[in-house]
Design an enzyme around this catalytic site. Structure first.
Site, mmCIF file in Angstrom:
data_model
loop_
_atom_site.group_PDB
_atom_site.id
_atom_site.type_symbol
_atom_site.label_atom_id
_atom_site.label_comp_id
_atom_site.label_asym_id
_atom_site.label_seq_id
_atom_site.Cartn_x
_atom_site.Cartn_y
_atom_site.Cartn_z
ATOM 1 N N HIS B 30 0.836 -1.197 0.000
ATOM 2 C CA HIS B 30 0.000 0.000 0.000
ATOM 3 C C HIS B 30 0.869 1.246 0.000
ATOM 4 O O HIS B 30 1.208 1.763 1.069
ATOM 5 C CB HIS B 30 -0.906 -0.005 1.229
ATOM 6 C CG HIS B 30 -1.840 -1.179 1.289
ATOM 7 N ND1 HIS B 30 -1.429 -2.430 1.654
ATOM 8 C CD2 HIS B 30 -3.162 -1.282 1.000
ATOM 9 C CE1 HIS B 30 -2.471 -3.267 1.606
ATOM 10 N NE2 HIS B 30 -3.531 -2.600 1.217
ATOM 11 N N HIS B 287 -3.935 2.952 -3.693
ATOM 12 C CA HIS B 287 -4.173 2.535 -2.309
ATOM 13 C C HIS B 287 -3.474 1.222 -2.012
ATOM 14 O O HIS B 287 -2.788 1.090 -1.003
ATOM 15 C CB HIS B 287 -5.680 2.401 -2.061
ATOM 16 C CG HIS B 287 -6.033 1.711 -0.785
ATOM 17 N ND1 HIS B 287 -6.279 2.402 0.379
ATOM 18 C CD2 HIS B 287 -6.159 0.404 -0.483
ATOM 19 C CE1 HIS B 287 -6.535 1.531 1.346
ATOM 20 N NE2 HIS B 287 -6.475 0.321 0.841
ATOM 21 N N GLU B 445 -20.680 -3.958 22.448
ATOM 22 C CA GLU B 445 -19.834 -5.111 22.748
ATOM 23 C C GLU B 445 -18.524 -5.079 21.966
ATOM 24 O O GLU B 445 -17.463 -5.411 22.478
ATOM 25 C CB GLU B 445 -20.578 -6.413 22.445
ATOM 26 C CG GLU B 445 -21.847 -6.625 23.257
ATOM 27 C CD GLU B 445 -23.052 -5.928 22.666
ATOM 28 O OE1 GLU B 445 -22.941 -5.315 21.583
ATOM 29 O OE2 GLU B 445 -24.133 -5.994 23.292
ATOM 30 N N HIS B 507 -30.942 -15.244 21.814
ATOM 31 C CA HIS B 507 -30.107 -14.984 22.989
ATOM 32 C C HIS B 507 -29.411 -16.235 23.517
ATOM 33 O O HIS B 507 -28.643 -16.144 24.469
ATOM 34 C CB HIS B 507 -30.947 -14.343 24.107
ATOM 35 C CG HIS B 507 -31.232 -12.889 23.866
ATOM 36 N ND1 HIS B 507 -31.813 -12.438 22.701
ATOM 37 C CD2 HIS B 507 -31.006 -11.781 24.613
ATOM 38 C CE1 HIS B 507 -31.933 -11.112 22.753
ATOM 39 N NE2 HIS B 507 -31.457 -10.700 23.900
#
Lengths: 699, 699
Positions: B30, B287, B445, B507
């Site tokens: 890159h 890039h 989370e 869940h």
């Protein structure tokens, strides 16, 4: 003004009481939000949404997404009041085995539920996919109708909670929704300043409205906490003034959002959770616990209900609320006229729609699929996948997809197909328009996954999305929800091993094949060469009730000579004998997947030269193989041949099941490294020699 | 003004040429960002950051995080120029086997690299953790020093790319950083409007500055694309005016951000990627691909370098840039005086610091740990875990953590410990202050996972974070990076099976234990009862070079009578004989984990009653068991006993390895359902009867 009568008000208060009763009855659940959002939910089902409870699958219906899935009663009670088939006994059976009212809403389970929600952020993000799909479907079937006039126009309504707004996945999807100018999407954010850790002040002080404006959304605040007539800005107006449920202001905001044609709308609705429970209101406890008998009784008293009566629903209330069925029927009849006119004027498109609704594959798909000539130098399976997609572009207009900013690497762009972007946002590299087809998710894998789910839930198109296999981790919650919801989403995960080389351990999947195979209901397909890739795609597209993942190489792999080896058709059975043992029944079976099948083939040569009859099994999909009958499985892996070797450039977890106690596994039990891929395979011992050695060791 | 001389300018241009050469030399990589960010990186290493290349682990150093990890040359070249030990040959060996310059920066691998980055968003989010840790460390060791005067004050500097900004994980962490008012954090966002799919217009049009202001950050725009003297707002100033690398403006923004004491800073730096390569600049190709020989040569010409010379570094340049070592030494000497003064004034805290730097556990930890009396009704292991944490609060001040809005459910709060929140942001439920200890991650989370990594990387404290086990999926990329970086992060994942009951399939973890065990280097620990939980915590805390996950029950499990059964000390070996067969050598071995061990114990009673000598093995941690020598493993699982049954309320994947061809697995191969947990266990056949039946079947 919406013009609610006393019966409407009574009905809304009935909702609150039913929510409190239902949770109290089962002993666990989430009463608070269902109580305070009763006016919102009632407004949506009774006054705002276009729907017909007598025909829940009506093509022209609006979609409702309860992103705050824990507040399932918010939806269940409206389904009951609207006449979707739920009755009071179902509410009594909340969260119990076999009931129609599970803890979180589940699609295919409860009539009227459009999507399974609960994991926070997932509903909002999937709703973005629904809104995108609506536009694509319209573009495919009725592109020339004026805005709002097509039978394929509908609106997507979302109820979101603080948790939905905090999760990164909704940030990703909301940014894309703004970029895509999805004016068919309205999200009501229930800002009640309460989450499980009580006051959200402890972790959350951003200006959500400003954030959504930054995404390009229209933001409207309806502040019930502030007192009628005043509107607050940002988050500094908490609990000031009297609490006034200004339903007219909310209704106006919702209706205005439906009229918009330029951008999605976020309605920030400031509420007091568990309103009007005297003690439980505005507390974290009311979010996820039963209120307690005394508090339920006190609430009933405040609302003018008899504290001694559970699940009280007056006949007048129910009669009134169920009149939505008749209004829905009328709306559907009016729609039907437009639809019939469209049908008559668009016979070819109508035939396409019929096929899509029947969930049938197009004729000519088989013939359109490319085949690839044998070639020792070969082709990367990601490249073969790209050729398959381009070949399917014309024959399968419902197939569309894109990548999370890795289009060129994932080979996910169908050649010549325009991009799905608002007019004026196409780029030099990607021409397109609002009804285009190639999606650009940006560097938002998780958002992509949820959006794919939303597209699949809309039901008429088949979406796929690509990234590197290692970043399947970023979108794993979405993959799980695709499996739970039995959605035919296809993942194009390339760069599927250390074979990607120089980018190193952060980019090299090692544990991912095992971890994905662990998800129930997901097919993980890792073709060995170009022809296996084509058959894999065809097999995947033939299923409509579960997701599938393609794991594809970055590096070239040989295109096997099928005149010598078995046909790639065997892919459809998950595993097949690619190269049979010569000179007798097999003494050893080598089982490979993807780019490692060539190592098994090479090892077979060595073993055969040494006089050891060796069979090679290509096993692109463990799940499909497991579905075959015992006879076929025994044919491929004869029980008497206990010398078995698996080879896969990933952790061995799960392969003991096939190789057995006497077998060996050539695998990679640690993270990769940055180097060219040939060096990595050699240094990490994933080689034909290692396979030979393992075979000898178990003979 | 920073006052760069001609040598500085030449050095910066040298950086560009080295970046182009290094990628051209290896053939992949890159180059673009490393070229255009040369002035920024140089400014940081030469003029802004407090660091001493001769002492890379100096406690008082600033931290540098290259969140745009793909642009590793941005860092490697500065490490070379600053004198961290990298030389030109290392740059020549970029991305090759065994080199000090892998494709993405790797901590513990290259001197001067503080963190492994590459997966986008991860660096920025972890940097938030570093900034939080800095404040906590200061609060623990030197809370009374004036702002900026403590030897424990340092700043965290981040370079982020478009991808970092798009990823949801950085949204989560940035929102929390704003909430936490982390004024010791500066993120430079390289806004070059290019990602892999070329022009970012195709998927990204939000107003990033406004979004970060909404999070509570200070936002500063330095627009090199606009021309000197003008400042642009939002994203509508692309490519207007001449390109002017106004280094003084950038320097001023960076210095001002260091001085701030109220909030984190985002510097939006508008650049042209691959500047000044004549053809490659401002293109997606620059890039992630080599520029090509002609383009490299053309760039060298523009910059006044000989196109024929590769890796050209003039002596004067290197001599000048390496003078940063001397400046670093001086800064460190000045710091040392403050540090010595602190040491003298704070002997107890100094002793604590010595212990933390030595990575030793405190004395008295063993004694502080609770033990639990036998109790048939028992206790949820999450509750036992909470009691362990509270017991360790005083003895282990470096231990701190929290939950993603599930503190009460995860039992992650140490009793009586103040929360880590800015003064004035504590709540009624959670008192605290800026130097508090209980973290509140909000419903984020993934951000939590990356923040825990950043905290662990800072090195003086031990962080833990909790959520439901099912939501480990949300944070999986962070868990993987903890493993790759060998960080001693502890996950407290509760509600670890269908045993959570009514919340239903979204869940209920089913595949998660298997999927987590697949991650190399992660210990997955699922204790069977309260005493196993205590030993599990102690064992986990005893390791400092890898992460560990606790899988804990929501529901009560019996606290086994250790006077009858074996000591819970066996947990430390991963698996141990909990209950020995009676009446002879074992005919069958039952292997359970967590809440299912009780089923094995119950099944054993039945089998023993039927005269079948039955051993029960508790196997809380497969990884620890695998580390034991063969003799111990054979002692626990005697090779001659082929009748083996595993029982775990999750997919069986991976258990064949232990039960063998002749064994059986009592498992759950599909998603769960919403009901009370007893019903679920019964309906899904995870019962003592099923274990008995399986045992009989393999006898």
């Amino acid at each position: 003004a919406v013009g609610w009568t006393d019966v409407d008000v009574r009905a809304v208060d009935t909702v609150r009481v039913l929510a409190a009763d239902a949770v109290q009855n089962v002993g666990s659940g989430h009463p608070g939000t269902a109580m305070s959002l009763a006016p919102l939910a009632y407004l949506l089902y009774q006054n705002v949404m276009r729907h017909d409870p007598s025909e829940p699958h009506w093509l022209g219906r609006d979609r409702f997404v309860l992103s705050a899935g824990h507040s399932s009663l918010t939806q269940y009670i409206q389904l009951y009041l609207s006449g979707y088939g739920l009755e009071l006994d179902d509410l009594r059976a909340l969260r119990s085995w076999g009931s129609a009212t599970p803890g979180h809403p589940e699609v295919h389970h409860t009539t009227g539920v459009e999507i399974t929600t609960g994991p926070l952020g997932s509903g909002l993000a999937s709703a973005v996919g629904m809104a995108m799909a609506q536009r694509r479907q319209r573009g495919m079937l009725d592109p020339d109708a004026p805005e709002g006039q097509s039978p394929f126009d509908h609106h997507v309504w979302v109820i979101a909670s603080d948790g939905d707004i905090m999760e990164g996945v909704s940030s990703e999807a909301s940014s894309l929704a703004g970029h895509q100018e999805l004016s068919n999407l309205t999200v009501v954010y229930d800002q009640n300043f309460i989450s499980i850790e009580d006051d959200t002040d402890i972790s959350f002080s951003e200006d959500v409205g400003k954030r959504y404006e930054a995404y390009g959304w229209h933001v409207e605040t309806v502040d019930w906490r502030q007192g009628a007539g005043e509107s607050g800005d940002a988050v500094d107006t908490r609990g000031q003034g009297p609490y006034t449920e200004d339903v007219d202001a909310l209704h106006a905001a919702l209706q205005a959002s439906r009229e918009r044609t330029d951008k999605p709308t976020l309605v920030i609705l400031r509420t007091i959770i568990a309103w009007p429970a005297p003690e439980a209101q505005d507390t974290g406890a009311s979010h996820g616990s039963a209120l307690g008998e005394d508090e339920v009784a006190a609430t009933k008293k405040i609302l003018g209900f008899d504290p001694a009566v559970s699940f009280p629903v007056e006949d007048a209330v129910l009669e009134h609320t169920r009149s939505v069925v008749e209004r829905g029927r009328q709306a559907r009849a009016a729609w039907q006229e437009r639809f019939d006119a469209w049908r008559a004027a668009n016979p070819e498109r109508a035939a396409l729609l019929d096929r899509l609704q029947a969930k049938q594959l197009p004729e000519g798909l088989e013939q359109a699929l490319p085949t690839f000539d044998a070639d020792a130098k070969g082709m990367a399976t990601r490249k073969a996948s790209g050729e398959v997609l381009s070949a399917l572009a014309d024959v399968m207009p419902e197939l569309w997809g894109g990548s999370a900013d890795l289009a060129g690497s994932n080979n996910t762009t169908m050649k010549g197909v325009p991009s799905f972007v608002p007019d004026g946002k196409a780029t030099e590299m990607f021409p397109g328009h609002r009804y285009g087809r190639t999606m650009h998710f940006g560097i938002r894998e998780h958002g992509m996954g949820m959006i794919l789910n939303g597209i699949a839930l809309e039901g008429l198109t088949r979406p796929y999305g690509g990234t590197f296999l290692v970043f399947s981790d970023y979108m794993r919650p979405a993959v799980r929800l695709a499996s739970i919801q039995q959605l035919p989403v296809v993942y194009v995960w390339t760069h599927d091993s250390i074979g990607l080389g120089e980018d190193g351990p952060t980019h090299q999947p090692v544990e991912h094949l095992a971890a994905l195979r662990a998800i129930p209901g997901l097919d993980v397909v890792r073709p060995a060469d170009a022809n296996e890739t084509a058959v894999a795609w065809r097999t995947i597209l033939g299923s409509v009730d579960h997701p599938a993942a393609l794991a594809l190489t970055r590096q070239n792999v040989p295109t096997f000579d099928r005149s010598v080896m078995a046909s790639a058709e065997g892919v459809a059975r998950g595993g097949y004998v690619l190269a049979e043992a010569e000179g007798g029944t097999p003494q050893v079976v080598l089982i490979g997947t993807g780019s490692e099948v060539q190592l098994a083939v090479e090892a077979r040569e060595t073993l055969q030269s040494a006089g050891i009859p060796t069979r090679v099994v290509s096993m692109p999909c463990r799940e499909w193989f497991d579905e075959q009958d015992q006879a076929y499985r025994d044919e491929v892996l004869p029980p008497q041949v206990r010398a078995r070797v698996s080879v896969e450039a990933g952790v061995s977890q799960g392969w003991r099941e096939l190789v057995g106690d006497a077998g060996r596994m050539v695998s990679l039990e640690h993270f990769g490294a940055s180097a060219d891929y040939e060096t990595l395979y050699r240094e990490f011992g994933i080689t034909a020699e290692a396979v030979v050695e393992a075979a000898r060791a178990c003979l």
